[in-house]
Write an enzyme that holds these catalytic residues in place. Structure first.
Site, PDB file in Angstrom:
ATOM      1  N   HIS A 162      10.359   0.284  -3.930  1.00 37.29           N
ATOM      2  CA  HIS A 162       9.343   1.318  -3.720  1.00 37.29           C
ATOM      3  C   HIS A 162       8.996   1.475  -2.247  1.00 37.29           C
ATOM      4  O   HIS A 162       9.035   0.529  -1.464  1.00 37.29           O
ATOM      5  CB  HIS A 162       8.085   1.045  -4.547  1.00 37.29           C
ATOM      6  CG  HIS A 162       7.345  -0.215  -4.204  1.00 37.29           C
ATOM      7  ND1 HIS A 162       6.366  -0.268  -3.258  1.00 37.29           N
ATOM      8  CD2 HIS A 162       7.435  -1.471  -4.713  1.00 37.29           C
ATOM      9  CE1 HIS A 162       5.864  -1.483  -3.182  1.00 37.29           C
ATOM     10  NE2 HIS A 162       6.511  -2.252  -4.045  1.00 37.29           N
ATOM     11  N   ASP A 174       7.048  -6.266   1.121  1.00 36.75           N
ATOM     12  CA  ASP A 174       6.681  -5.604  -0.127  1.00 36.75           C
ATOM     13  C   ASP A 174       6.284  -4.156   0.185  1.00 36.75           C
ATOM     14  O   ASP A 174       5.131  -3.860   0.417  1.00 36.75           O
ATOM     15  CB  ASP A 174       5.517  -6.353  -0.773  1.00 36.75           C
ATOM     16  CG  ASP A 174       5.136  -5.798  -2.137  1.00 36.75           C
ATOM     17  OD1 ASP A 174       5.880  -4.954  -2.669  1.00 36.75           O
ATOM     18  OD2 ASP A 174       4.090  -6.207  -2.665  1.00 36.75           O
ATOM     19  N   GLU A 209       4.485   2.605  -6.578  1.00 37.73           N
ATOM     20  CA  GLU A 209       4.460   1.404  -7.415  1.00 37.73           C
ATOM     21  C   GLU A 209       3.114   0.716  -7.341  1.00 37.73           C
ATOM     22  O   GLU A 209       2.582   0.249  -8.341  1.00 37.73           O
ATOM     23  CB  GLU A 209       5.570   0.446  -6.975  1.00 37.73           C
ATOM     24  CG  GLU A 209       5.834  -0.705  -7.959  1.00 37.73           C
ATOM     25  CD  GLU A 209       5.036  -1.964  -7.665  1.00 37.73           C
ATOM     26  OE1 GLU A 209       5.063  -2.887  -8.496  1.00 37.73           O
ATOM     27  OE2 GLU A 209       4.364  -2.023  -6.613  1.00 37.73           O
ATOM     28  N   GLU A 210       2.547   0.653  -6.141  1.00 34.63           N
ATOM     29  CA  GLU A 210       1.317  -0.098  -5.947  1.00 34.63           C
ATOM     30  C   GLU A 210       0.109   0.573  -6.589  1.00 34.63           C
ATOM     31  O   GLU A 210      -0.931  -0.067  -6.763  1.00 34.63           O
ATOM     32  CB  GLU A 210       1.057  -0.305  -4.449  1.00 34.63           C
ATOM     33  CG  GLU A 210       2.162  -1.044  -3.704  1.00 34.63           C
ATOM     34  CD  GLU A 210       2.259  -2.514  -4.077  1.00 34.63           C
ATOM     35  OE1 GLU A 210       1.497  -2.957  -4.962  1.00 34.63           O
ATOM     36  OE2 GLU A 210       3.094  -3.220  -3.490  1.00 34.63           O
ATOM     37  N   HIS A 322      -0.954 -12.163   4.240  1.00 35.84           N
ATOM     38  CA  HIS A 322      -1.807 -11.453   3.300  1.00 35.84           C
ATOM     39  C   HIS A 322      -2.174 -10.120   3.931  1.00 35.84           C
ATOM     40  O   HIS A 322      -2.572 -10.076   5.084  1.00 35.84           O
ATOM     41  CB  HIS A 322      -3.074 -12.243   2.986  1.00 35.84           C
ATOM     42  CG  HIS A 322      -2.800 -13.630   2.548  1.00 35.84           C
ATOM     43  ND1 HIS A 322      -2.055 -13.906   1.444  1.00 35.84           N
ATOM     44  CD2 HIS A 322      -3.115 -14.827   3.090  1.00 35.84           C
ATOM     45  CE1 HIS A 322      -1.956 -15.215   1.317  1.00 35.84           C
ATOM     46  NE2 HIS A 322      -2.570 -15.789   2.301  1.00 35.84           N
TER      47      HIS A 322
END
Length: 876
Positions: A162, A174, A209-210, A322
């Protein structure tokens, strides 16, 4: 063999003799686990003049997406830029494909490109909560490589990643890294003159996607070629919902690409063909069982198309970044190379004449009936049937070896003990040691968490928890032996072999492939027993050579499994909220892994006197106390392992008030202290921080619902500072009802609820009503209930709606509904919109000041997500 008495070595000398094994075997396993290929920079192999996977090219794509474009949250301008960039890349692929075909006349290769755009809705149940998603004008970019024939396009393999990133992350690992992997695989395949796919490959670059898998749902339900693929490969990392409130940082930055989920026998066998396979049936069974609450686009492909596939991702040390830390600079060299080479090999196999795709398309897929493990550099793959035969044989051999090597007890021990009775006592002793290890670790967890209030002290290092809970577990295991009295060393040794092989057989009989771990650890114990009988006289101590042989497999296999387990569970347990037993989960993981890695410690302690055992327990108790004291002074967080803080600046449209909402999702201590400090610095003087109840009726956090359940929120009143007074509030979010009619006879109201949100993204509404019918699905709850609907739309889209038919309550003649609504200012997300801070209004001025203060106050150990939101309540 001489019958002369043997000289017994003491515990120190014996341990020193075995020390090289206990150092070198785990070191070998550690290196094997984190081994990565050398990254390649050149696009063309100088030896073959053919294209090759280049990590440099992959990282260039990832860097452009994550840094040049930046934070690509669905609905933002950056999200639209990412979409446009991907469309341009797809068109380049089509041009390269045309050039490649012209260069090799007659080559069977066709490249097709789609830029899908569509709207829709779907139900997304999670964490025991009902959630409905609606989306408008979202996009997908699809590239299909085939031989150009209808037959070649009939059974395809789908590869998915994605383009969007989560709130608020630049999204390098990601998921920009897998996007680069897919583009690089396309370049190599198209550029290889001899490659002609027998079966097509569909590369899906999905764009949402998120926001809860909206774009993969769009593809699966609306794209014309969605029904043509027979299996899929998902390169999106597992969005571990316990790991992160908004699926951020769910990928890793170090270590090998891990097969963490496979849904069929055929796909596991296909994966075994890759050059560097890495994974285990344990990870597969954990993820498919739902023990770890995680999710990827996997869900949509299975739900709507019922196809099988693989989930592959880098998960090693996933908590090294993070939110803001998901940058290319934090990705270890070799990570992208490893994933890309494995992906390319899979695609070669699945598009070849040996591909399982026709079988999957015609006969469907069978649930996994395969055991697979990484073992001494090999990728072992065997069927459940073979496993049952092997494990049963191993169990029988362990029983035979135990009986053959049995001798009557020495005069020093109790006379008249039968073989069966002594072995039964041996099983009790071994089981007791396992329980003792768990008790010891959990006692320390209780002291650290409840008594000392120093939980998560191990969080900033993957292996730190071993030094905290390892001594405690060993202390408990040895202390348990004081309850049973002396038992023969050989009895304890053979009991471990029989017990482990028996449990392996038992678990496999229930088709639980993870039992293979016990088979691998117990495999050398029977040879060790036989070796001991050749090296020693009856009644002698067990030879140290037998210990060395028996411990090799547990040390190597156990260390590799521990690395994989800790890679996943340390960040997970550090991210699951105040109510989850994070400390106890880690304590038990260390205890179980420790018992697996050094099973022969129990017979070894029975080699010596009771006095030595007591001294060992006392010494280990002291070590445990020292370890606790050290970790009690240790901070869980640092600049690379940060505490996540979620901050919302809320402008309430209904009351014209503004509030600051602060929450944490980590099960770490001292968040209250930080909240008090924030209130003192940024709230109205004299007003204390107010703890909020997080439930389905707390709408301030509905943009994150249902992940908001993991938050511990505080709410502060904010002063209207003089420098902010000239900045007008932007209330560009309205709720209205049109086409409203009331049927008094039927007791219903029919209307269309419209949400208008120019400049606002990720809008969410919540209301209480008895819905009889709506445009979301055919099965609304048949009761008066709380409903949550969340939206995700393309940049510039500013309206969505839902048709409703509600049941009137007794005495209600209008059927009015009270709606809570909230959304995020597209220009008010820090640090993602730092470059446009002047357009973000009051919120961005506050965020910049607060971010600077937090950096100084916490010395970089807090990573804050700042969202400028508007919300309110309306009756429609």
């Amino acid at each position: 063999m001489s019958n002369a008495p043997r000289t017994r070595w003491g515990p120190v000398r014996s341990l020193l003799c075995l020390a090289p094994l206990f150092v070198l075997a785990p070191y070998y396993a550690y290196r094997q686990h984190y081994a990565l290929p050398e990254p390649i920079t050149e696009l063309i192999n100088p030896s073959t003049s053919l294209p090759q996977i280049s990590e440099a090219q992959i990282l260039a794509h990832a860097k452009y997406l994550s840094e040049d474009i930046g934070y690509r949250t669905v609905g933002t301008a950056e999200h639209a830029l990412g979409d446009a960039w991907m469309v341009a890349q797809a068109e380049k692929v089509r041009a390269q494909c045309d050039d490649a075909v012209r260069a090799v006349p007659g080559r069977k290769l066709e490249c097709e490109v789609w830029h899908q755009r569509g709207s829709g809705h779907h139900r997304f149940d999670m964490m025991g909560r009902r959630l409905y998603k609606t989306y408008v004008d979202l996009t997908n970019i699809v590239v299909r490589l085939s031989d150009g024939t209808d037959a070649g396009k009939e059974h395809a393999v789908l590869v998915n990643s994605h383009l969007d990133s989560t709130l608020p992350s630049p999204g390098a690992a990601d998921d920009a890294l897998p996007v680069g992997v897919m583009l690089e695989c396309i370049r190599v395949l198209v550029g290889t003159p001899t490659w002609e796919p027998k079966h097509a490959i569909v590369f899906l670059f999905n764009n949402a996607e998120e926001s809860l898998q909206d774009a993969s749902q769009l593809f699966s339900t609306q794209h014309p070629i969605a029904h043509t693929y027979a299996c899929y490969i998902s390169l999106c990392p597992p969005c571990a919902l316990l790991l992160t409130v908004s699926c951020d940082a769910a990928a890793g930055t170090t270590g090998p690409e891990l097969l963490f989920q496979a849904t069929s026998e055929q796909m596991i066998k296909a994966y075994s063909k890759v050059p560097r396979p890495y994974g285990s049936v344990i990870a597969n069974e954990i993820f498919t069982s739902g023990i770890i609450l995680s999710d990827t686009d996997f869900r949509q492909f299975e739900l709507y198309l019922n196809v099988t596939g693989l989930d592959m991702a880098i998960v090693g040390n996933s908590y090294l970044y993070h939110m803001r830390k998901d940058l290319v600079e934090n990705i270890e060299p070799g990570v992208a190379q490893h994933m890309a080479e494995n992906t390319l090999a899979l695609l070669h196999h699945l598009t070849s004449s040996e591909s399982p795709l026709p079988e999957l398309a015609s006969a469907g897929y069978s649930k996994p009936q395969t055991v697979f493990f990484q073992y001494f550099g090999m990728f072992l793959v065997y069927s459940f049937t073979t496993a049952k035969i092997m494990y049963a044989t191993s169990f029988i051999l362990a029983l035979i070896a135990t009986r053959v090597t049995y001798v009557d007890p020495s005069p020093a021990l109790k006379k008249g003990t039968s073989f069966v009775g002594e072995q039964a006592r041996g099983f009790l002793v071994v089981t007791g040691s396992f329980v003792g290890a768990a008790v010891g670790a959990n006692v320390v967890a209780f002291l650290m968490d409840t008594v000392l209030g120093r939980s998560l002290s191990w969080f900033s290092s993957i292996f730190a928890c071993i030094f905290l809970y390892g001594p405690a577990a060993l202390t408990g295991a040895l202390a348990s032996q004081l309850l049973f009295g002396r038992i023969r060393e050989k009895t304890a040794f053979t009991s471990i072999a029989v017990l482990q092989t028996f449990i392996a057989v038992l678990t496999q009989m229930f088709n639980i492939g993870s039992g293979g771990a016990l088979f691998l650890s117990s495999a050398p114990l029977v040879p060790a027993m036989l070796l001991n009988s050749m090296l020693t006289n009856p009644g002698d101590d067990i030879s140290l050579w037998a210990y060395a042989l028996g411990q090799i497999s547990p040390l190597v296999t156990g260390t590799m499994l521990s690395c994989a387990v800790l890679d996943v569970f340390v960040p997970l347990t550090g991210r699951i909220g105040e109510e989850a037993p994070a400390e106890y989960m880690i304590a038990n993981i260390v205890a179980v892994n420790g018992a697996y890695i050094v099973p022969l410690v129990i017979p070894f302690v029975h080699r010596f006197s009771h006095r030595i055992l007591v001294r060992a327990v006392i010494l280990l108790s002291m070590v445990t106390g020292i370890s606790m004291a050290f970790f009690a002074m240790r901070s869980p967080f640092d600049d690379m392992h940060q505490k996540r803080l979620f901050v919302i600046h809320m402008e309430n449209i209904t009351s014209q008030e503004q509030h600051l909402h602060v929450a944490a999702a980590d099960a770490a201590p001292r968040f209250h202290d930080l909240a008090v400090s924030i209130a003192k610095e940024f709230s109205i003087p004299g007003v204390t921080s107010e703890t909020q109840v997080m439930d389905d009726w707390n709408s301030d956090w509905d943009t994150m619902y249902p992940f908001s359940a993991f938050l511990t929120p505080y709410k502060f009143d904010l002063p209207l500072r003089a420098e902010h007074q000239d900045i007008p509030l932007k209330h560009d979010l309205t709720i209205s009802a049109v086409n409203s009619t009331v049927d008094a006879a039927a007791g219903t109201r029919t209307f269309t609820l419209i949400v208008t949100h120019p400049g606002i993204i990720w809008t969410a509404i919540a209301f209480d009503a008895h819905v009889i019918k709506w445009g979301l699905d055919d099965n609304p709850p048949d009761e008066h209930a709380r409903h949550h609907i969340k939206e995700a739309s393309f940049y510039g889209v500013d309206q969505w709606s839902v048709d409703l038919v509600t049941k009137l309550a007794p005495g209600d003649e209008t059927g009015e509904v009270k709606v809570n609504y909230v959304g995020i200012h597209e220009k008010a997300m820090w640090p993602g919109k730092r470059a446009e801070k002047e357009q973000g209004g009051r919120a961005m001025k506050l965020f910049e000041e607060m971010d600077t203060w937090l950096e100084k106050e916490t010395k970089g150990s807090v990573d804050a997500m700042f969202l400028g939101c508007v919300g309110g309540v309306d009756v429609v």
